[in-house]
Design an enzyme around this catalytic site. Structure first.
Site, PDB file in Angstrom:
ATOM      1  N   TYR A  28      76.325  64.810  34.351  1.00  0.00           N
ATOM      2  CA  TYR A  28      76.750  64.422  35.508  1.00  0.00           C
ATOM      3  C   TYR A  28      75.491  63.815  35.910  1.00  0.00           C
ATOM      4  O   TYR A  28      74.970  62.674  35.767  1.00  0.00           O
ATOM      5  CB  TYR A  28      76.788  65.148  36.450  1.00  0.00           C
ATOM      6  CG  TYR A  28      76.963  63.902  37.863  1.00  0.00           C
ATOM      7  CD1 TYR A  28      78.271  63.390  37.542  1.00  0.00           C
ATOM      8  CD2 TYR A  28      76.009  64.103  38.720  1.00  0.00           C
ATOM      9  CE1 TYR A  28      77.815  62.311  38.776  1.00  0.00           C
ATOM     10  CE2 TYR A  28      76.754  63.581  40.262  1.00  0.00           C
ATOM     11  CZ  TYR A  28      77.161  62.697  40.245  1.00  0.00           C
ATOM     12  OH  TYR A  28      76.964  61.744  41.473  1.00  0.00           O
ATOM     13  N   LYS A  59      74.365  60.257  35.225  1.00  0.00           N
ATOM     14  CA  LYS A  59      73.196  59.052  36.095  1.00  0.00           C
ATOM     15  C   LYS A  59      71.558  58.730  36.329  1.00  0.00           C
ATOM     16  O   LYS A  59      71.201  57.449  36.672  1.00  0.00           O
ATOM     17  CB  LYS A  59      73.715  60.186  37.305  1.00  0.00           C
ATOM     18  CG  LYS A  59      74.848  60.631  38.079  1.00  0.00           C
ATOM     19  CD  LYS A  59      74.746  58.893  38.465  1.00  0.00           C
ATOM     20  CE  LYS A  59      77.033  59.101  39.018  1.00  0.00           C
ATOM     21  NZ  LYS A  59      77.265  57.829  39.627  1.00  0.00           N
ATOM     22  N   ALA A 114      76.793  63.095  49.381  1.00  0.00           N
ATOM     23  CA  ALA A 114      78.001  62.653  50.417  1.00  0.00           C
ATOM     24  C   ALA A 114      79.359  63.151  50.828  1.00  0.00           C
ATOM     25  O   ALA A 114      80.025  64.124  49.994  1.00  0.00           O
ATOM     26  CB  ALA A 114      77.863  60.940  49.905  1.00  0.00           C
TER      27      ALA A 114
HETATM   28  P1  NAD Z   1      85.949  59.872  45.046  1.00  0.00           P
HETATM   29  O1  NAD Z   1      86.342  60.988  44.265  1.00  0.00           O
HETATM   30  O2  NAD Z   1      85.774  59.570  46.219  1.00  0.00           O
HETATM   31  O3  NAD Z   1      86.344  57.965  44.428  1.00  0.00           O
HETATM   32  C1  NAD Z   1      85.889  57.567  43.311  1.00  0.00           C
HETATM   33  C2  NAD Z   1      86.603  56.229  42.771  1.00  0.00           C
HETATM   34  O4  NAD Z   1      85.969  55.903  41.661  1.00  0.00           O
HETATM   35  C3  NAD Z   1      88.427  56.857  43.100  1.00  0.00           C
HETATM   36  O5  NAD Z   1      88.717  55.760  43.833  1.00  0.00           O
HETATM   37  C4  NAD Z   1      88.097  56.794  41.421  1.00  0.00           C
HETATM   38  O6  NAD Z   1      89.921  56.687  41.739  1.00  0.00           O
HETATM   39  C5  NAD Z   1      87.213  55.860  41.111  1.00  0.00           C
HETATM   40  N1  NAD Z   1      88.095  55.898  39.326  1.00  0.00           N
HETATM   41  C6  NAD Z   1      87.777  57.278  39.118  1.00  0.00           C
HETATM   42  N2  NAD Z   1      87.261  56.729  37.436  1.00  0.00           N
HETATM   43  C7  NAD Z   1      87.515  55.352  37.169  1.00  0.00           C
HETATM   44  C8  NAD Z   1      87.421  54.457  36.748  1.00  0.00           C
HETATM   45  N3  NAD Z   1      87.850  55.244  35.363  1.00  0.00           N
HETATM   46  N4  NAD Z   1      87.696  53.456  36.794  1.00  0.00           N
HETATM   47  C9  NAD Z   1      87.857  52.405  37.933  1.00  0.00           C
HETATM   48  N5  NAD Z   1      87.736  53.373  38.927  1.00  0.00           N
HETATM   49  C10 NAD Z   1      87.555  55.105  38.299  1.00  0.00           C
HETATM   50  O7  NAD Z   1      83.736  59.838  45.250  1.00  0.00           O
HETATM   51  P2  NAD Z   1      82.749  59.397  45.594  1.00  0.00           P
HETATM   52  O8  NAD Z   1      81.916  60.584  45.937  1.00  0.00           O
HETATM   53  O9  NAD Z   1      82.523  58.185  46.339  1.00  0.00           O
HETATM   54  O10 NAD Z   1      81.744  58.986  44.468  1.00  0.00           O
HETATM   55  C11 NAD Z   1      81.493  57.358  44.473  1.00  0.00           C
HETATM   56  C12 NAD Z   1      79.830  57.409  43.317  1.00  0.00           C
HETATM   57  O11 NAD Z   1      79.191  57.934  44.100  1.00  0.00           O
HETATM   58  C13 NAD Z   1      80.312  57.713  42.377  1.00  0.00           C
HETATM   59  O12 NAD Z   1      79.517  56.958  41.275  1.00  0.00           O
HETATM   60  C14 NAD Z   1      79.560  59.314  42.035  1.00  0.00           C
HETATM   61  O13 NAD Z   1      78.940  59.626  41.191  1.00  0.00           O
HETATM   62  C15 NAD Z   1      78.557  58.477  43.533  1.00  0.00           C
HETATM   63  N6  NAD Z   1      77.938  59.633  44.094  1.00  0.00           N
HETATM   64  C16 NAD Z   1      78.517  60.663  44.905  1.00  0.00           C
HETATM   65  C17 NAD Z   1      78.284  61.547  45.520  1.00  0.00           C
HETATM   66  C18 NAD Z   1      79.028  62.042  46.838  1.00  0.00           C
HETATM   67  O14 NAD Z   1      78.342  63.356  46.854  1.00  0.00           O
HETATM   68  N7  NAD Z   1      80.215  62.107  46.980  1.00  0.00           N
HETATM   69  C19 NAD Z   1      76.490  61.429  45.856  1.00  0.00           C
HETATM   70  C20 NAD Z   1      75.963  61.081  44.501  1.00  0.00           C
HETATM   71  C21 NAD Z   1      76.517  59.434  43.829  1.00  0.00           C
END
Ligand code: NAD
Length: 250
Positions: free
Chosen positions: A145, A149, A178
């Protein structure tokens, strides 16, 4: 109503859940027309919700064509769709490495290259990529991961350099842990979800998880025409996790 995104059209990938849903809400509240691209677009609160798999080039191109057919322009792209991976460097096989990099890194390239011809015509073009604290700090059990990133952050700078002269700004947000359905799923899978949540909260200097709305606010700033002199940066939204070294709480 007048807002800073009035007249602008945005695409938010992964906009049906978590951080992407908060970004979609925020950009719409500030006047943008927003199309969500998501594997599962049902229930997305957007002006247009399209079933797009960022790992499938044809599906991405069709999604962008649909936005242009409906709204006639594309000004802002938020590359937010992403998936997780756990474990150390030995934990994942080649297929898993290929799958995660294909979504988190190549997915960003697919959507960006399909959007570029339209962004070049915008007077206020901006791309915002969702990176992570995992790109700037070493976190345990997140090797694959973190690699994905880190690539997003490096790509952000490279894209910013390539497209500055075309008037397209490219920035990233680096959220800490988050409070989203993704993290909820991780906590549900832990042996002791309450202890796991407490450990994640304690890892961030402000003592709590980051909210999706806080990340959305940072994305809205970077996407805004008001940020016209900001490009090539990764904006941390992590409660101080990257920059601060506090003494342990007593
Ligand atoms: P989440 O799982 O709640 O939402 C992710 C969304 O992306 C979902 O609706 C899913 O259907 C969609 N998705 C996944 N694969 C896909 C694909 N191949 N094509 C189209 N859509 C796709 O996750 P989140 O926590 O909201 O994360 C969103 C972003 O934030 C991600 O890139 C994640 O790496 C990043 N992020 C999250 C956190 C955290 O702690 N939640 C921290 C840092 C970064």
């Amino acid at each position: 109503m007048s807002g800073e995104f009035d007249g602008l059209v945005a695409v938010v990938t992964g906009g049906a859940s978590g951080i992407g849903a908060a970004i979609t809400r925020r950009l719409r509240a500030d006047g943008a027309v927003v199309a969500v691209f998501d594997l599962r677009p049902e229930g997305a609160d957007a002006d247009l919700a399209v079933a797009v798999d960022v790992a499938d080039d044809a599906s991405v191109r069709e999604g962008v064509e649909r936005v242009i057919a409906e709204f006639g322009r594309l000004d802002i792209l938020v590359n937010n769709a992403g998936i997780g991976a756990q474990g150390d460097i030995a934990a994942n096989d080649d297929a898993e490495w290929a799958r995660v990099l294909d979504v988190n890194v190549v997915g960003l390239a697919r959507v960006s290259r399909a959007a570029l011809p339209h962004l070049r015509r915008s007077p206020a073009a901006a791309i915002v990529n969702t990176s992570s604290i995992a790109a700037t700090a070493g976190l345990p059990q997140r090797a694959l991961y973190s690699a994905s990133k880190g690539a997003v952050l490096a790509l952000t700078r490279a894209m910013a350099a390539d497209h500055l002269a075309e008037g397209i700004r490219v920035n990233a947000v680096n959220p800490g842990t988050a409070d989203t359905p993704w993290v909820g799923r991780l906590l549900d899978a832990a042996d002791d979800p309450a202890a796991e949540r407490a450990a994640l909260e304690a890892r961030q200097p402000h003592g709590r998880l980051v909210s999706a709305d806080e990340v959305a606010g940072a994305v809205a700033y970077l996407a805004s025409p008001a940020a016209g002199s900001t490009t090539g940066i990764g904006l941390a939204v992590d409660g101080g996790m990257h920059e601060l070294r506090l003494r342990p709480r007593s």
